[in-house]
Design an enzyme around this catalytic site. Sequence first.
Site, short mmCIF file in Angstrom:
data_model
loop_
_atom_site.label_atom_id
_atom_site.label_comp_id
_atom_site.label_asym_id
_atom_site.label_seq_id
_atom_site.Cartn_x
_atom_site.Cartn_y
_atom_site.Cartn_z
N TYR A 341 0.85 -1.19 0.00
CA TYR A 341 0.00 0.00 0.00
C TYR A 341 0.89 1.24 0.00
O TYR A 341 1.75 1.41 0.85
CB TYR A 341 -0.89 -0.03 1.23
CG TYR A 341 -2.05 0.95 1.29
CD1 TYR A 341 -2.15 2.04 0.43
CD2 TYR A 341 -3.07 0.78 2.22
CE1 TYR A 341 -3.21 2.92 0.50
CE2 TYR A 341 -4.15 1.65 2.30
CZ TYR A 341 -4.21 2.72 1.45
OH TYR A 341 -5.27 3.60 1.53
N CYS A 342 0.68 2.12 -0.98
CA CYS A 342 1.36 3.43 -1.05
C CYS A 342 2.88 3.24 -1.08
O CYS A 342 3.40 2.54 -1.93
CB CYS A 342 0.89 4.30 0.12
SG CYS A 342 1.42 6.03 0.02
N VAL A 343 3.62 3.87 -0.13
CA VAL A 343 5.08 3.79 -0.16
C VAL A 343 5.56 2.35 0.02
O VAL A 343 6.63 1.97 -0.47
CB VAL A 343 5.72 4.70 0.89
CG1 VAL A 343 5.45 6.16 0.57
CG2 VAL A 343 5.23 4.36 2.30
N GLY A 345 4.09 -0.16 -1.30
CA GLY A 345 3.97 -0.73 -2.64
C GLY A 345 5.16 -0.36 -3.50
O GLY A 345 5.66 -1.17 -4.30
N PHE A 370 -1.73 -1.13 -3.94
CA PHE A 370 -2.73 -0.10 -3.63
C PHE A 370 -2.06 1.27 -3.77
O PHE A 370 -1.11 1.57 -3.06
CB PHE A 370 -3.24 -0.24 -2.20
CG PHE A 370 -4.05 -1.48 -1.90
CD1 PHE A 370 -4.51 -2.30 -2.91
CD2 PHE A 370 -4.36 -1.80 -0.59
CE1 PHE A 370 -5.26 -3.43 -2.62
CE2 PHE A 370 -5.11 -2.93 -0.29
CZ PHE A 370 -5.56 -3.75 -1.30
#
Length: 609
Positions: A341-343, A345, A370
Amino acid sequence: MNKGEGKSDSAGPASPVADGGAPAVPDATAMFEQMTYLAGKAQQMMLEFWSGEEDQPSFGAMPFDPFGMAELWPHLGSALVSDPVRLAQMQMDYVNEATRLWQGFLTGAKLESGDRDAPKDKRFRDEAWTEIPAFQFIKQGYLLASRYLMDVVSGAEGLDRKEREKAIFYTKQFLDAASPSNYLLTNPEVLQATLESGGENLLRGTEHLLDDLKRGRMRMTDEDAFEVGVNVAATPGQVVFENRLFQLIHYAPTTAETFEIPLLIFPPWINKFYILDLTAEKSFIRWCLDQGLSVYIVSWKNADENLRDVRLDNYVAEGFLTAIDKVLEDTGARAANLIGYCVAGTTLAAVLAYMEAKGTADKVRSATFFTAQVDFTEAGDLQVFVDEGELEMIDALAAEHGYLDGRYMATTFNMLRANDLIWNYVVNNYLLGKDYFPFDLLYWNSDATNVPAAWHADYLRDLYRDNKLASPGGIEIDGVPIDLRTVDIPTYIQAGKEDHIAPARSVWKLTEHFSGEMRFMLAGSGHIAGVVNPPAAKKYQHWVYDGHLPASLEDFQEKAEMHPGSWWPDWLEWISSRAGDKVPARQPGTGKLKAIEPAPGRYVKERNG
């Protein structure tokens, strides 16, 4: 402050409210006495606050120029005067429109909006902004000046792309701060509340302000209404492994059988993991369990001085690779399905390329991303904060403390939506003096997380500024050059249509760097609501395309089919085909990894302020 606190005691003059409960209009003497009393009371509160707090937290202090213009002003000034004809014409146009606005106000004519989006502007939702001529004039004058100032700055010649984006962003910050809705004497709703309560709203607001000063941050919700592990982050499970960087949580199954291939989630370390485990109705984790998935999640440590040496290699070796190996050890599975998710990812993408280079990629069956980015050429407004001044500040923090206070980063993200996430609460909390409304998402948003400063500086410098991850061999992990083109495992890529942190056009670029099978899904809403959207809520929509991926996001949007509601079922169908057979469900702590403590564990409960 608890609900109901902050009202003046019986020693003060009575509030100008009629016996029947309806607001009464006080006479001038009574109102003067009331306001004098409240002013004295507020002064006493502030004196007691400052005299009782020896080491005041730096509430509002930012690790960067709050309007970001110190270095930019000379360039902007030169750019504005480089085209004097254009500037003079815009000034003349503004004067003409402002004159018409004045004439309309003086003659009583209905004033037209200075901004086509004004009807949707929450700052001016009170009827007085359209029904009372004086406030209508104030609003339209502000919108007119804002529009012209933004046009002047955005059209300035001689600025490079980054300077222009920075000038536009910080000009908007200034204009948002200058809105008449943010001030007592120019906000009709606040004036009405002050009149009706005899100024009690301002006294309660002062208490809210002083309490926030003690905490070192602005509250957005009733934080006493939530407790981590009780009504947020409450899904049952066990911590089954921990090191200095993370705790590994294995959740208790809710079905008799689960899929053989476990699901391991890497949340961003710049936030607490329980954005995916809010209330039971909103919990992505609980929903996954109910679908028969065997779920593990990483709970990152809230950084302190002991993590001052942590950089990318540490997060990869001690974090990602260790978590993957521990999940496989615990389950006996040959591979795991991963989510970043986000960073997290972004880092997961680098980890996958590293595993390809090391010959261990068979440990991963699939990867879901994500709102993640790997190519930062169009990374959105956050790029505004990545300059030499910001990086030098973080380097100094790395040398002094070893970590970046999460409250600074939280304010940075809030500035991206300043009207909704800053000024809205200034008005409600401090001017209107309203009680805080309990909202789990805002509680999570206020639960800031410290990050290792050296690693954060590397992340901003190497990825956001220099975009090294997008170049084959641009970065190395433990001496291994990273090439995202080698990643050929199946990937599911989620983007948010209105995401202002990881814009959809930036997330799309993952499809241009990976080589394997990919499914791209565009979700309605933004960085949080675009992800946390349970099917039962029946909110928003999502777009998917079942053929070969188009060449661009624009082509995808033109060809994709829109489906109402949550995208979670689409992802479930995709992940289920990669999750193996069903096997008897196993309780946490009964495998190779033994229970250490109940979920959500100690790390997530460490709170700043």
